[in-house]
Motif scaffolding. Structure first.
Motif, PDB file in Angstrom:
ATOM      1  N   ASP A   1      48.257  64.374  45.259  1.00  0.00           N
ATOM      2  CA  ASP A   1      47.170  64.934  46.004  1.00  0.00           C
ATOM      3  C   ASP A   1      46.621  66.089  45.137  1.00  0.00           C
TER       4      ASP A   1
ATOM      5  N   ASN B   1      45.886  58.030  57.928  1.00  0.00           N
ATOM      6  CA  ASN B   1      47.059  57.674  57.659  1.00  0.00           C
ATOM      7  C   ASN B   1      47.858  58.538  58.192  1.00  0.00           C
ATOM      8  N   VAL B   2      49.263  58.258  58.476  1.00  0.00           N
ATOM      9  CA  VAL B   2      50.441  59.177  59.019  1.00  0.00           C
ATOM     10  C   VAL B   2      51.387  59.259  57.605  1.00  0.00           C
ATOM     11  N   GLN B   3      51.466  60.538  56.967  1.00  0.00           N
ATOM     12  CA  GLN B   3      52.466  60.625  56.111  1.00  0.00           C
ATOM     13  C   GLN B   3      53.527  61.459  56.139  1.00  0.00           C
ATOM     14  N   GLN B   4      54.594  61.112  55.670  1.00  0.00           N
ATOM     15  CA  GLN B   4      55.714  61.947  55.718  1.00  0.00           C
ATOM     16  C   GLN B   4      55.761  62.746  54.378  1.00  0.00           C
TER      17      GLN B   4
ATOM     18  N   HIS C   1      48.518  71.175  48.849  1.00  0.00           N
ATOM     19  CA  HIS C   1      48.757  69.817  48.717  1.00  0.00           C
ATOM     20  C   HIS C   1      47.762  68.979  49.384  1.00  0.00           C
TER      21      HIS C   1
ATOM     22  N   ASP D   1      41.149  59.437  51.988  1.00  0.00           N
ATOM     23  CA  ASP D   1      41.167  59.101  50.500  1.00  0.00           C
ATOM     24  C   ASP D   1      39.865  58.671  49.936  1.00  0.00           C
TER      25      ASP D   1
ATOM     26  N   ASN E   1      55.081  61.524  48.880  1.00  0.00           N
ATOM     27  CA  ASN E   1      54.832  61.528  50.534  1.00  0.00           C
ATOM     28  C   ASN E   1      55.099  59.972  50.655  1.00  0.00           C
ATOM     29  N   VAL E   2      55.475  59.608  51.684  1.00  0.00           N
ATOM     30  CA  VAL E   2      55.509  58.295  52.483  1.00  0.00           C
ATOM     31  C   VAL E   2      54.484  58.094  53.596  1.00  0.00           C
ATOM     32  N   GLN E   3      53.487  57.395  53.424  1.00  0.00           N
ATOM     33  CA  GLN E   3      52.372  57.360  54.374  1.00  0.00           C
ATOM     34  C   GLN E   3      52.316  55.992  54.966  1.00  0.00           C
ATOM     35  N   GLN E   4      52.277  55.966  56.489  1.00  0.00           N
ATOM     36  CA  GLN E   4      51.780  54.840  57.250  1.00  0.00           C
ATOM     37  C   GLN E   4      50.357  54.580  57.067  1.00  0.00           C
ATOM     38  N   ILE E   5      49.974  53.302  56.625  1.00  0.00           N
ATOM     39  CA  ILE E   5      48.378  53.133  56.706  1.00  0.00           C
ATOM     40  C   ILE E   5      48.370  51.650  57.692  1.00  0.00           C
TER      41      ILE E   5
ATOM     42  N   SER F   1      41.097  50.143  47.357  1.00  0.00           N
ATOM     43  CA  SER F   1      39.864  50.711  47.746  1.00  0.00           C
ATOM     44  C   SER F   1      40.051  52.177  48.367  1.00  0.00           C
ATOM     45  N   HIS F   2      41.397  52.242  48.941  1.00  0.00           N
ATOM     46  CA  HIS F   2      41.672  53.463  49.553  1.00  0.00           C
ATOM     47  C   HIS F   2      42.739  54.569  48.770  1.00  0.00           C
ATOM     48  N   PHE F   3      43.157  54.089  47.747  1.00  0.00           N
ATOM     49  CA  PHE F   3      44.104  54.877  46.978  1.00  0.00           C
ATOM     50  C   PHE F   3      43.533  54.977  45.540  1.00  0.00           C
ATOM     51  N   ARG F   4      43.812  55.794  44.737  1.00  0.00           N
ATOM     52  CA  ARG F   4      43.533  55.912  43.162  1.00  0.00           C
ATOM     53  C   ARG F   4      44.610  55.188  42.459  1.00  0.00           C
TER      54      ARG F   4
END
Lengths: 387, 387
Positions: free
Chosen positions: B173, A147-150, A258, A173, B147-151, B257-260
């Protein structure tokens, strides 16, 4: 070999596509929309030889031109057709890879409404992608994706909340405990922290390398490096301290607190392209206790003299990676104005002979542009954190 | 009250700023650069009354106009000065908040080189921000930031790797074990998955609410909802199934499945603006076992009849939130062509009387635009996941 007549500084720090050095062949009529067009837009188009064809609607305009590259070598004057659309094709094939450009419409600078925009030259510019023969290494594939996160981190030294992008590798993750090394990766002059993911496809390059087992999974952190106002030609009086403070004293501790990082020196790298390479050299050489891997991508050279002046370098630095696009090495050697020209390849060879793990890479048939840097990252990443 | 003469569909699904309905006062000369200008760009500018002033360089152009909003009500014809720059000021003050716009230069559509671009109307458009009196709730502040993340998630049904953005709240995190509820939040017609973070500031709204203790920390997932080609007027024959398959069968399992996440029905919400509200209603009503909270932001209404036709709704749905910008309620009531017009406020009141937790919110003095939706999210978020 045709010499590309650019100033030394321009050769190092400005983005500029170069026309492929071939006699113009007949133009093959197999043009297809560029992969970085806006959704549904048919133009600009690229053919299998690397010619680019533009089409811009502005029925009442007097003149529409395309500026593509240093000195306008990729420039194209468009011609108005009966339907009010201005069209034109580059005089020759462009180098493979990504190029910034913009339009001049009746004396004003505008972006091509057909393309996505990319931050370069301190503005959001149009972009064109000439498919590279080796584009597979940065293609979006059906592999596990990181992932790419800001992130927004507090920066007391600048009194701002600053932005960075963080690539976390596939599996980050899912694995709740594993910790990862970190590469700090800088953009070039006039670009920003969006460049390495947008234009560079750094995330896809890593996803693919990791899927093939060719690189160890690590975190990449990309932030804005133009903390000072920098103008071309002014870089040698550039004060690195404000950005060094942001990176070393503010961003690194934020990332280490973080994200699940390995936060010791052997697990931290820094690399940058163009001005970002310049910054990388200044920051890493002043902080050998914090960085074990150094990468300068079209952004300078490392000499035996540099290393000898830096106590601890030979003990602590595991890699000195320097790369260029081949066309950058066709011009005059780069170096500070007035100083003797340096040959980065010779420097790298001498460095290796002196016992440093020095790696020199040249991207074939590319200039000071993003395909050079995509390829450089693809070469650099497998060499990192191999302890 | 002046009636805004738009078609019913346009009122529901198209973005369109509306000039504030006041007699034009004298223009105060305190113009400042818009907050969404490109770095270093002085124009466009906004004054304290909400007037917008444009300045575009195109010395040889014949005509430069600004298109701002439905029917061009915010449109401005620019005038060329002796210096070759075209300037002009809107005839009246604009509504507070964010507006899309573009230029017409000699008959061609271009973006203003002064501003950042935002994806709307199926293209990257120029944007202007008229400071809102309540802008503090979406300001970037020195508080802990999520955070804002691209998946990139695999989508077998479409044969693609699809993009989504995921907001993880502050603390995500650092806490290695805590699990979070999830809001699926959709953009409108012609926009994409970048809209809620770029134009909407969803991340900053959440950061600020969480810092003030007003919202429970939760994850927000934003993906592209225009899986089908949709044209204005064609929405009532829209087939939701392709997007529903992507969202429900592919994205939700990937996120879980990829985040809590807390992955049970009581901890999942869906909301959307405009077309995204339309999608939200279709998907949540067909999947009451998966969503406990529903939000339609300028995107339709929920009637007692809707609920009575949906087995399990009253038992399982914890919130039916419907909102509009006040100017949207000034025009004709919305509804399918030929069907009797529906009053969303009356629907919401009847729904509440029937025992559903129905909340109706109206954003003051805004139209079908992002300030309505920023405020709506700010109202909705504190109501979510209060179990």
């Amino acid at each position: 070999m045709k010499r590309v007549l650019t100033t030394a500084l321009a050769a190092v720090f400005l983005a500029g596509p170069v026309m492929a050095q071939t006699a113009a062949p007949a133009v093959t009529e197999d043009f297809k929309p560029s992969s970085v067009n806006q959704p549904g837009q048919a133009y600009p188009q690229v053919n299998s030889q690397g010619y680019v064809r533009f089409r811009v609607t502005a029925p009442d305009a007097q003149a529409v031109m395309v500026s593509l590259g240093l000195g306008g070598r990729g420039g194209t004057t468009l011609t108005k057709g009966a339907d009010g659309a201005w069209t034109g094709t580059t005089e020759g094939p462009m180098d493979e890879g990504f190029h910034y450009y913009h339009l001049t419409v009746d004396g004003g600078t505008f972006n091509d409404p057909g393309t996505l925009n990319f931050y370069g030259s301190t503005r959001w510019e149009s972009g064109i992608e000439v498919p590279a023969h080796d584009a597979d290494f940065y293609a979006l594939k059906d592999v596990p994706h990181g992932n790419v996160q800001q992130i927004l981190f507090p920066s007391p030294s600048t009194g701002t909340q600053r932005r960075a992008f963080v690539y976390t590798p596939p599996g980050y993750d899912a694995s709740k405990a594993e910790r990862y090394p970190v590469l700090y990766l800088q953009h070039g002059w006039g670009e920003d922290e969006t460049a390495w993911a947008n234009q560079g496809h750094a995330n896809l390059i890593m996803d693919n390398l990791i899927a093939e087992g060719k690189a160890r999974p690590f975190i990449i952190v990309m932030t804005y490096g133009m903390t000072n106002e920098v103008k071309p030609g002014g870089l040698f009086s550039f004060d690195i301290k404000p950005f060094q403070t942001v990176l070393v004293n503010e961003l690194i501790p934020y990332v280490d607190s973080h994200f699940r990082t390995l936060s010791d020196q052997p697990h931290r790298a820094m690399a940058g392209l163009s001005m970002g390479g310049f910054e990388t050299k200044l920051i890493t050489f002043a902080n050998i206790d914090k960085f074990a891997y150094i990468g300068l991508l079209s952004g300078g050279t490392i000499s035996v003299d540099d290393v000898n002046k830096t106590p601890g370098f030979k003990d602590k630095v595991k890699l000195a990676f320097v790369s260029f696009g081949s066309r950058e090495l066709e011009g005059p050697r780069m170096g500070p104005p007035g100083a003797p020209p340096q040959d980065p390849r010779k420097n790298a060879e001498e460095l290796k002979a002196s016992g440093v793990n020095s790696v020199f890479y040249v991207s074939p048939n590319t200039a000071h542009e993003f395909l050079s840097w995509r390829r450089s990252l693809h070469e650099l990443a497998p060499l990192l954190f191999r302890d």
